[in-house]
Design a protein around this motif. Sequence first.
Motif, mmCIF file in Angstrom:
data_model
loop_
_atom_site.group_PDB
_atom_site.id
_atom_site.type_symbol
_atom_site.label_atom_id
_atom_site.label_comp_id
_atom_site.label_asym_id
_atom_site.label_seq_id
_atom_site.Cartn_x
_atom_site.Cartn_y
_atom_site.Cartn_z
ATOM 1 N N PRO A 114 -77.064 -48.776 -41.920
ATOM 2 C CA PRO A 114 -75.800 -49.501 -42.142
ATOM 3 C C PRO A 114 -75.965 -50.643 -43.155
ATOM 4 N N PRO A 115 -75.028 -50.753 -44.127
ATOM 5 C CA PRO A 115 -75.112 -51.810 -45.143
ATOM 6 C C PRO A 115 -75.097 -53.221 -44.564
ATOM 7 N N SER A 116 -74.635 -53.389 -43.310
ATOM 8 C CA SER A 116 -74.691 -54.723 -42.701
ATOM 9 C C SER A 116 -76.140 -55.148 -42.424
ATOM 10 N N HIS A 117 -77.041 -54.202 -42.311
ATOM 11 C CA HIS A 117 -78.448 -54.520 -42.023
ATOM 12 C C HIS A 117 -79.411 -54.157 -43.144
ATOM 13 N N PHE A 118 -78.948 -53.313 -44.074
ATOM 14 C CA PHE A 118 -79.868 -52.838 -45.115
ATOM 15 C C PHE A 118 -79.199 -52.891 -46.488
ATOM 16 N N ARG A 119 -79.991 -53.183 -47.498
ATOM 17 C CA ARG A 119 -79.484 -53.233 -48.872
ATOM 18 C C ARG A 119 -79.471 -51.802 -49.441
ATOM 19 N N VAL A 120 -78.622 -50.968 -48.869
ATOM 20 C CA VAL A 120 -78.570 -49.556 -49.295
ATOM 21 C C VAL A 120 -78.136 -49.415 -50.750
ATOM 22 N N VAL A 131 -102.412 -44.224 -49.035
ATOM 23 C CA VAL A 131 -100.990 -43.950 -49.234
ATOM 24 C C VAL A 131 -100.219 -44.883 -48.316
ATOM 25 N N LEU A 132 -99.129 -45.457 -48.847
ATOM 26 C CA LEU A 132 -98.349 -46.472 -48.152
ATOM 27 C C LEU A 132 -96.917 -45.980 -48.000
ATOM 28 N N VAL A 133 -96.389 -46.062 -46.790
ATOM 29 C CA VAL A 133 -94.957 -45.838 -46.571
ATOM 30 C C VAL A 133 -94.428 -47.009 -45.750
ATOM 31 N N ASN A 134 -93.113 -47.153 -45.721
ATOM 32 C CA ASN A 134 -92.516 -48.245 -44.961
ATOM 33 C C ASN A 134 -91.822 -47.738 -43.703
ATOM 34 N N THR A 135 -91.601 -48.646 -42.779
ATOM 35 C CA THR A 135 -90.766 -48.369 -41.615
ATOM 36 C C THR A 135 -89.346 -48.037 -42.056
ATOM 37 N N PHE A 136 -88.839 -48.838 -43.018
ATOM 38 C CA PHE A 136 -87.461 -48.680 -43.488
ATOM 39 C C PHE A 136 -87.457 -48.288 -44.964
ATOM 40 N N LEU A 137 -86.586 -47.338 -45.304
ATOM 41 C CA LEU A 137 -86.461 -46.882 -46.699
ATOM 42 C C LEU A 137 -85.806 -47.910 -47.589
ATOM 43 N N TYR A 138 -84.923 -48.711 -46.984
ATOM 44 C CA TYR A 138 -84.142 -49.685 -47.750
ATOM 45 C C TYR A 138 -84.570 -51.096 -47.359
ATOM 46 N N SER A 139 -84.334 -52.021 -48.254
ATOM 47 C CA SER A 139 -84.631 -53.422 -48.010
ATOM 48 C C SER A 139 -83.770 -53.950 -46.855
ATOM 49 N N VAL A 140 -84.406 -54.657 -45.933
ATOM 50 C CA VAL A 140 -83.679 -55.263 -44.817
ATOM 51 C C VAL A 140 -82.837 -56.429 -45.333
ATOM 52 N N TYR A 141 -81.575 -56.478 -44.895
ATOM 53 C CA TYR A 141 -80.704 -57.608 -45.231
ATOM 54 C C TYR A 141 -80.666 -58.538 -44.025
ATOM 55 N N GLY A 142 -81.078 -59.787 -44.216
ATOM 56 C CA GLY A 142 -81.182 -60.709 -43.075
ATOM 57 C C GLY A 142 -82.422 -60.374 -42.274
ATOM 58 N N THR A 143 -82.291 -60.320 -40.963
ATOM 59 C CA THR A 143 -83.429 -60.034 -40.080
ATOM 60 C C THR A 143 -83.389 -58.567 -39.670
ATOM 61 N N ALA A 144 -84.558 -57.963 -39.584
ATOM 62 C CA ALA A 144 -84.619 -56.556 -39.180
ATOM 63 C C ALA A 144 -84.014 -56.397 -37.788
ATOM 64 N N LEU A 155 -78.597 -41.867 -45.875
ATOM 65 C CA LEU A 155 -77.706 -42.796 -46.576
ATOM 66 C C LEU A 155 -77.129 -43.826 -45.588
ATOM 67 N N GLU A 156 -75.957 -44.359 -45.948
ATOM 68 C CA GLU A 156 -75.334 -45.456 -45.180
ATOM 69 C C GLU A 156 -75.065 -45.107 -43.719
ATOM 70 N N ASP A 157 -74.835 -43.838 -43.427
ATOM 71 C CA ASP A 157 -74.535 -43.494 -42.034
ATOM 72 C C ASP A 157 -75.746 -43.726 -41.131
ATOM 73 N N VAL A 158 -76.930 -43.740 -41.715
ATOM 74 C CA VAL A 158 -78.161 -43.965 -40.944
ATOM 75 C C VAL A 158 -78.659 -45.403 -41.125
ATOM 76 N N PRO A 175 -81.977 -42.395 -34.254
ATOM 77 C CA PRO A 175 -82.827 -41.191 -34.189
ATOM 78 C C PRO A 175 -83.000 -40.498 -35.544
ATOM 79 N N GLN A 176 -81.976 -40.539 -36.392
ATOM 80 C CA GLN A 176 -82.110 -39.894 -37.709
ATOM 81 C C GLN A 176 -83.054 -40.676 -38.615
ATOM 82 N N LEU A 177 -82.987 -42.019 -38.492
ATOM 83 C CA LEU A 177 -83.910 -42.871 -39.246
ATOM 84 C C LEU A 177 -85.353 -42.547 -38.843
#
Lengths: 270, 270
Positions: free
Chosen positions: B28-34, B91-104, B23-26, B112-114
Amino acid sequence: MPRPFDPGYGEEPFATLVREYPLEDVYPPSHFRVEWGPIFHRGRLDGSARVLVIGQDPAHHESIVRRILVGEAGRRLQGFLAKLGITRSYVLVNTFLYSVYGTADRQAAKNPQLVAYRNRWLDALLVGTRVEAVIALGTFASDAWSAWASTPSGQSLHVAFAHVTHPTQPESSSKSPAKVAEATKALLQNWNAGLQALAPAVAHPDAPRPLALYGDTWADGDRTPIPEFDFPAGLPSWMHANDGWARRAGADELAKRRNLTITVPKGIGA
Amino acid sequence: MPRPFDPGYGEEPFATLVREYPLEDVYPPSHFRVEWGPIFHRGRLDGSARVLVIGQDPAHHESIVRRILVGEAGRRLQGFLAKLGITRSYVLVNTFLYSVYGTADRQAAKNPQLVAYRNRWLDALLVGTRVEAVIALGTFASDAWSAWASTPSGQSLHVAFAHVTHPTQPESSSKSPAKVAEATKALLQNWNAGLQALAPAVAHPDAPRPLALYGDTWADGDRTPIPEFDFPAGLPSWMHANDGWARRAGADELAKRRNLTITVPKGIGA
């Protein structure tokens, strides 16, 4: 903290059922919003359901969640089921796979293919299962039940049944707050009769409790959130905490029909 | 006509994985559209995948479909896989579970948890499976592969790998049509190198064919629709035929972030 989810339609007979849903030839676009796709169910498809609910048709929040009765009607129903001690062991299907456009049409509802497909779902959910009670929300749902009950499978099944007023009938039938209050009182009396008819049949509740009837208006706890375990994997929590986050926006009827506008509630996210 | 669908996450180890997403602890909403929730995958989770693709992050159409790479990038990738003879076994997976907000963000990507959660998915999809080739779309995806490849499971697996340019890099990096054309030519050269590196390793294609390389620009058949069998049950066909039906609308950045506006394409429905 684990986030439970509904696994959906991977198992038979539901995998085949959701591959074979009827299209525009059975659900005419003049009466149904076929362009948003069919929405099949909410709740347990693993044989654990003790109560089956038949609703009417999906609305706009349902087009996003892809599960039925996830808005205000769903929360009221959730409270009704809780009074029967049913907090998880339920399964919900609708009379119509697609959202009704305008007013539900009696003639369209009688299409034999429409009825036959729904009866395949009811067969899957009722024949040889643990269901102890069936609830129909509103007149179309009650007619759907009657249509199945008159089939050979329906005739050989004995299960408690109650036709109750649709959960949002007060708002959809009344123009003034006073009329809504009056219709709500009537609905809650009707629901009390339904509870009294069904409670003796629900022999295996999830959370047994003494039957507590409704008052004259909605009380605390009468409307409860849709459980996260009813939603597809990964949907954000604001989608099941409340409704009001989706609307049909547009300058005219056609534009509204083609649109769904989703707004994340304030206080969520960045 | 049966409508195939993707059964999703009912089976282990995926059922547990999608219950335990960070979730948000991994993220951060400043970088991801959690606030739009995690989006996990697209394609085969039943062990039949021969090619694994690592993308970057989900965009707005993905928030509705709840599967990754369903827009233009997905259609270009689909064409690339088809050139390898892979029309279903991917099969397709992404680097990030959530949409990147702004630039990755490079720092956020190193959490490490991500990384550990993503590595659980890669373990599930690669260890003891039939995958013969891995494709990383862009730099973050390539870094994600390296992070897994350096784990004990990764070190003991030998599989063909290619890091290729992200499918929509030409549009996201270029301002003028001339620059897009130039970047597209460079991408297609890069993809040709990727095809040549991977084709020998793909020993069990769904639809064997002689390797046909790309030209200097997109040709007919290079971008193919997302198959219906990759989508959840009941989604309308216009959602997989094309993209452009969803956008982030609003008067300012925050309003856009909170909004998704869906419009049914003209010619569909009533």
